[in-house]
Design an enzyme around this catalytic site. Structure first.
Site, mmCIF file in Angstrom:
data_model
loop_
_atom_site.group_PDB
_atom_site.id
_atom_site.type_symbol
_atom_site.label_atom_id
_atom_site.label_comp_id
_atom_site.label_asym_id
_atom_site.label_seq_id
_atom_site.Cartn_x
_atom_site.Cartn_y
_atom_site.Cartn_z
ATOM 1 N N HIS A 107 0.586 167.909 74.839
ATOM 2 C CA HIS A 107 0.900 168.248 73.447
ATOM 3 C C HIS A 107 0.131 167.363 72.491
ATOM 4 O O HIS A 107 -0.155 166.206 72.776
ATOM 5 C CB HIS A 107 2.400 168.121 73.161
ATOM 6 C CG HIS A 107 2.997 166.857 73.672
ATOM 7 N ND1 HIS A 107 3.331 166.667 74.985
ATOM 8 C CD2 HIS A 107 3.319 165.701 73.038
ATOM 9 C CE1 HIS A 107 3.830 165.458 75.153
ATOM 10 N NE2 HIS A 107 3.821 164.844 73.988
ATOM 11 N N HIS A 109 0.355 165.682 68.749
ATOM 12 C CA HIS A 109 1.237 165.328 67.627
ATOM 13 C C HIS A 109 0.453 165.455 66.322
ATOM 14 O O HIS A 109 -0.698 165.008 66.249
ATOM 15 C CB HIS A 109 1.681 163.864 67.716
ATOM 16 C CG HIS A 109 2.491 163.514 68.924
ATOM 17 N ND1 HIS A 109 3.861 163.421 68.893
ATOM 18 C CD2 HIS A 109 2.143 163.215 70.192
ATOM 19 C CE1 HIS A 109 4.316 163.063 70.087
ATOM 20 N NE2 HIS A 109 3.286 162.938 70.899
HETATM 21 P P1 AMP Z 1 5.074 162.111 74.082
HETATM 22 O O1 AMP Z 1 5.788 160.819 74.230
HETATM 23 O O2 AMP Z 1 3.688 161.990 73.535
HETATM 24 O O3 AMP Z 1 5.133 162.831 75.418
HETATM 25 O O4 AMP Z 1 5.843 162.954 73.007
HETATM 26 C C1 AMP Z 1 6.928 163.766 73.292
HETATM 27 C C2 AMP Z 1 7.513 164.122 71.965
HETATM 28 O O5 AMP Z 1 8.429 165.190 72.180
HETATM 29 C C3 AMP Z 1 8.296 163.005 71.293
HETATM 30 O O6 AMP Z 1 7.768 162.786 70.002
HETATM 31 C C4 AMP Z 1 9.726 163.520 71.259
HETATM 32 O O7 AMP Z 1 10.392 163.130 70.092
HETATM 33 C C5 AMP Z 1 9.527 165.009 71.330
HETATM 34 N N1 AMP Z 1 10.602 165.801 71.923
HETATM 35 C C6 AMP Z 1 11.345 165.520 73.010
HETATM 36 N N2 AMP Z 1 12.201 166.534 73.281
HETATM 37 C C7 AMP Z 1 11.964 167.486 72.338
HETATM 38 C C8 AMP Z 1 12.518 168.781 72.067
HETATM 39 N N3 AMP Z 1 13.481 169.303 72.826
HETATM 40 N N4 AMP Z 1 12.039 169.472 71.002
HETATM 41 C C9 AMP Z 1 11.066 168.945 70.215
HETATM 42 N N5 AMP Z 1 10.503 167.735 70.420
HETATM 43 C C10 AMP Z 1 10.947 167.018 71.465
#
Ligand code: AMP
Length: 143
Positions: A107, A109
């Protein structure tokens, strides 16, 4: 722990969101990508763009899927910064736990940035669902 060599886990949170098994505040969807609000935003407007290709990290993405993520980010970023009136923004993506990745589906950001406003901690404090829904509506209106 997410390693660069991990096989794709079909039960990860974003795979469930893609299958519609978990809800999301959806901003945009096409054949190759989905964009939705981060539920633990580091700043108002924090958005995630994910490919539909089941890929753990950037290394697993096809070049086409990577290009699709960038195309969606290109579409979303102007709408996001307009919606939250941000004079700048960051784009970031983490590959493996060693880089801070917490969800094993690739993903991107998108993080609006404002003068003097520090980012909150990564993936820590859930935002109120009504606040996220209102922000999502505002961003969609700018698309
Ligand atoms: P990363 O640490 O780069 O893998 O980012 C994962 C992101 O997903 C974090 O910013 C979390 O806050 C976000 N996240 C986790 N669960 C969910 C969810 N169910 N819906 C939307 N965002 C999420």
């Amino acid at each position: 722990m997410i390693n660069l060599t991990d096989a794709y886990d079909e039960q990860n949170i974003f795979a469930k969101i893609l299958r519609g098994e978990l809800p999301s505040h959806k901003l945009y969807e096409d054949d190759a990508t989905l964009a939705f609000m981060d539920i633990m935003p580091q700043v108002a407007g924090h958005t995630l763009v994910i490919p539909k290709q089941p890929a753990v990290t950037f290394l697993d993405l096809t070049a086409e899927a990577a290009a699709s993520v960038m195309a969606t980010a290109k579409l979303l970023a102007p709408a996001i910064i307009k919606a939250v009136e941000a004079p700048g923004f960051m784009m970031a993506q983490l590959n493996s736990s060693y880089a801070g990745q917490t969800v094993p589906h690739y993903h991107m950001h998108i993080l609006p940035r404002h003068e003097g406003l520090e980012l909150k901690f990564h993936a820590r404090d859930p935002e109120d669902m009504d606040v996220l829904a209102a922000l999502a509506e505002k961003i969609r209106a700018e698309l």
